[in-house]
Design a protein around this motif. Sequence first.
Motif, PDB file in Angstrom:
ATOM      1  N   THR A   1       0.911  -1.102  -0.188  1.00 37.62           N
ATOM      2  CA  THR A   1      -0.268   0.170   0.028  1.00 37.62           C
ATOM      3  C   THR A   1       0.507   1.097  -0.005  1.00 37.62           C
ATOM      4  N   LYS A   2       2.346   1.041   0.425  1.00 35.72           N
ATOM      5  CA  LYS A   2       3.061   2.177   0.090  1.00 35.72           C
ATOM      6  C   LYS A   2       3.485   2.959  -0.895  1.00 35.72           C
ATOM      7  N   PHE A   3       3.425   1.698  -1.764  1.00 41.50           N
ATOM      8  CA  PHE A   3       3.512   2.487  -3.171  1.00 41.50           C
ATOM      9  C   PHE A   3       3.141   1.228  -3.924  1.00 41.50           C
ATOM     10  N   GLN A   4       3.282   1.952  -5.709  1.00 44.83           N
ATOM     11  CA  GLN A   4       2.248   0.903  -6.654  1.00 44.83           C
ATOM     12  C   GLN A   4       3.724   0.197  -7.420  1.00 44.83           C
ATOM     13  N   THR A   5       2.955  -0.726  -8.348  1.00 45.06           N
ATOM     14  CA  THR A   5       4.243  -1.376  -9.265  1.00 45.06           C
ATOM     15  C   THR A   5       3.211  -1.844 -10.051  1.00 45.06           C
ATOM     16  N   PRO A   6       2.934  -0.895 -11.195  1.00 43.26           N
ATOM     17  CA  PRO A   6       1.536  -1.001 -12.164  1.00 43.26           C
ATOM     18  C   PRO A   6       2.030  -1.846 -13.025  1.00 43.26           C
ATOM     19  N   ASN A   7       2.502  -1.942 -13.690  1.00 40.12           N
ATOM     20  CA  ASN A   7       3.187  -2.537 -14.794  1.00 40.12           C
ATOM     21  C   ASN A   7       3.224  -4.347 -13.954  1.00 40.12           C
TER      22      ASN A   7
ATOM     23  N   SER B   1       8.685  10.565   4.651  1.00 39.41           N
ATOM     24  CA  SER B   1       9.657   9.841   5.324  1.00 39.41           C
ATOM     25  C   SER B   1       9.664   8.847   5.691  1.00 39.41           C
ATOM     26  N   TRP B   2      10.045   7.746   5.165  1.00 40.18           N
ATOM     27  CA  TRP B   2      10.393   6.256   6.116  1.00 40.18           C
ATOM     28  C   TRP B   2      11.871   6.474   6.013  1.00 40.18           C
ATOM     29  N   PRO B   3      12.486   5.615   6.594  1.00 43.51           N
ATOM     30  CA  PRO B   3      13.905   4.806   6.825  1.00 43.51           C
ATOM     31  C   PRO B   3      14.747   4.999   5.244  1.00 43.51           C
ATOM     32  N   GLN B   4      15.603   5.339   5.027  1.00 45.90           N
ATOM     33  CA  GLN B   4      16.639   5.449   3.862  1.00 45.90           C
ATOM     34  C   GLN B   4      16.135   4.229   3.580  1.00 45.90           C
ATOM     35  N   PRO B   5      16.217   3.109   3.918  1.00 44.86           N
ATOM     36  CA  PRO B   5      16.916   1.341   3.478  1.00 44.86           C
ATOM     37  C   PRO B   5      15.762   0.839   2.753  1.00 44.86           C
ATOM     38  N   GLU B   6      14.313   1.722   3.474  1.00 44.05           N
ATOM     39  CA  GLU B   6      13.404   1.663   2.894  1.00 44.05           C
ATOM     40  C   GLU B   6      13.103   2.033   1.503  1.00 44.05           C
ATOM     41  N   LYS B   7      13.496   3.546   1.330  1.00 49.18           N
ATOM     42  CA  LYS B   7      13.754   3.968   0.506  1.00 49.18           C
ATOM     43  C   LYS B   7      14.031   3.412  -0.689  1.00 49.18           C
ATOM     44  N   ASN B   8      15.129   2.745  -0.373  1.00 43.29           N
ATOM     45  CA  ASN B   8      16.200   2.224  -1.460  1.00 43.29           C
ATOM     46  C   ASN B   8      15.442   1.134  -1.752  1.00 43.29           C
ATOM     47  N   LYS B   9      14.857   0.703  -1.508  1.00 45.68           N
ATOM     48  CA  LYS B   9      14.091  -0.942  -1.299  1.00 45.68           C
ATOM     49  C   LYS B   9      12.781  -1.237  -2.631  1.00 45.68           C
ATOM     50  N   ALA B  10      12.382   0.230  -1.657  1.00 44.45           N
ATOM     51  CA  ALA B  10      10.861   0.873  -2.434  1.00 44.45           C
ATOM     52  C   ALA B  10      11.624   1.234  -4.367  1.00 44.45           C
ATOM     53  N   ALA B  11      12.732   1.854  -4.301  1.00 41.34           N
ATOM     54  CA  ALA B  11      13.154   2.486  -5.214  1.00 41.34           C
ATOM     55  C   ALA B  11      13.583   1.221  -6.204  1.00 41.34           C
ATOM     56  N   LEU B  12      14.075   0.215  -5.470  1.00 39.98           N
ATOM     57  CA  LEU B  12      14.611  -0.801  -6.484  1.00 39.98           C
ATOM     58  C   LEU B  12      14.153  -1.997  -7.026  1.00 39.98           C
ATOM     59  N   ILE B  13      12.771  -1.772  -5.807  1.00 36.74           N
ATOM     60  CA  ILE B  13      10.968  -2.793  -6.944  1.00 36.74           C
ATOM     61  C   ILE B  13      10.427  -1.638  -7.715  1.00 36.74           C
ATOM     62  N   SER B  14      10.358  -0.789  -8.014  1.00 37.44           N
ATOM     63  CA  SER B  14       9.628   0.099  -8.764  1.00 37.44           C
ATOM     64  C   SER B  14      10.225  -0.184  -9.840  1.00 37.44           C
ATOM     65  N   GLN B  15      12.090   0.300  -9.942  1.00 37.61           N
ATOM     66  CA  GLN B  15      12.687  -0.111 -11.085  1.00 37.61           C
ATOM     67  C   GLN B  15      12.571  -1.416 -11.709  1.00 37.61           C
ATOM     68  N   ILE B  16      12.005  -2.419 -10.907  1.00 35.95           N
ATOM     69  CA  ILE B  16      11.853  -3.568 -11.318  1.00 35.95           C
ATOM     70  C   ILE B  16      10.784  -3.663 -11.779  1.00 35.95           C
TER      71      ILE B  16
ATOM     72  N   ASP C   1      16.952   7.489  -4.975  1.00 36.03           N
ATOM     73  CA  ASP C   1      15.612   7.058  -4.354  1.00 36.03           C
ATOM     74  C   ASP C   1      14.451   7.581  -4.785  1.00 36.03           C
ATOM     75  N   ALA C   2      14.485   8.154  -6.293  1.00 39.58           N
ATOM     76  CA  ALA C   2      13.297   8.598  -6.080  1.00 39.58           C
ATOM     77  C   ALA C   2      12.568   7.444  -7.065  1.00 39.58           C
ATOM     78  N   PRO C   3      11.152   7.048  -6.693  1.00 40.09           N
ATOM     79  CA  PRO C   3      10.381   9.099  -6.741  1.00 40.09           C
ATOM     80  C   PRO C   3       9.868   9.348  -4.829  1.00 40.09           C
ATOM     81  N   TYR C   4      11.017   8.386  -4.430  1.00 39.25           N
ATOM     82  CA  TYR C   4      10.219   8.282  -3.017  1.00 39.25           C
ATOM     83  C   TYR C   4      11.094   9.153  -1.974  1.00 39.25           C
TER      84      TYR C   4
END
Length: 388
Positions: free
Chosen positions: A65-71, A265-280, A258-261
């Motif tokens: 719920t914190k971010f989307q994976t549209p593809n 206000s998340w911890p940096q590791p969570e921003k990085n992981k969310a950004a990587l999943i969005s890249q995938i 770490d864009a678009p996150y």
Amino acid sequence: MKLIRLNRFGCAMILLAVLLEFTAQAQQSFLFTNSAPTLLPRRTSIIFIQCDGLGYGDLSCYGQTKFQTPNLDKLAAEGIMFRNYSVADASSRSQAALMLGKNPAHLRQRADVDIALAADEITVAQLLKNSGYHTGMIGEWNLGDDNSAGAPWKKGFDEFAGYLDYDGLPHFYTDYIFRYAPRAIFDSTNMQFNTYIGREELHANVNGKKSSYIPDVLTRAAVNFIKINHPDEFNHYRPFFLLLNYEVPGGKIEIPTDAPYSGESWPQPEKNKAALISQIDDYVGQLREQLGNLGMSNNVVIFFSSASVPQKTAETDPAFFHSNVATNDFRVPLIVHWPGSVPAGLVSGLKSSPSDFLPTAAEIALLKKPEDIDGKSLLPAMTGQAAK
């Protein structure tokens, strides 16, 4: 003897579009009877995308719920989502199960040692290659080094670009990639092309430079593989099988941004992981775009899954992503997309695992599955003919 290297592996990884030379094998077969010959159906190409370390709740179609994976959400909406697909306790064991169609408990190797496939073990890649598929492996292998019987080119892959083991990919800006490229070196003395096996330097990352992001490199390689090997009249409509492995590290995750996150206000590791999943997720979109440009939207089946659950001791908190919080939960996402064969919007609670891929791929390829395997074909569930 004078050897001439035709090209080098640069940051754009154009080499895979130039170096890969393939022998076309006829795939059209005829049945001869007293009536006119009947052309057998063109077989479907197969892509399996694995993300080592991706958890059950890391995709928005699986509850993120914190971010989307549209593809990936679109891939699932147009195909089938499996809710009860479980992997082994280590990604190498899941990879072995995927390749051999056997449950982890029946693998020859012990759980506490690295797995290397034996010479007499037959993989799904060998099964498909021997039936006429062109096969490629891109990413992390983990089932045998270049001097072992488990090297990917000895286990059925016509091409390989990636890393043979965990140690081969120390970070996402490493300065080489390991390649097996048939007919990639021209011998001007004997006037023939020889095979290249070894490390290919990534000049953009030499001496600590960070110009070529490895997940980007792997994606470009996959796009080139599809572009070169898509079935057409020039290769007699030969189908392909591509295994593409990404990694979602359990430790530090390196990302270009770490864009678009960045503003969260998340911890940096969570921003990085969310950004990587969005890249995938974006990589999946790029692959589908290439398939669409080549007119392959229907005659290719795409599997998307994970080889392991997130590490509980990693920098990121699995609970932040609502992913595999229970220590005994080894479920990961499995999405299968095959327009015209897999009805859109299916959801299955069927218990399944990586060992089920080999018999499923065999049935898709119109082949008889081996008898000494544990897996079952998921095709009845995929086509809506089995209980959800």
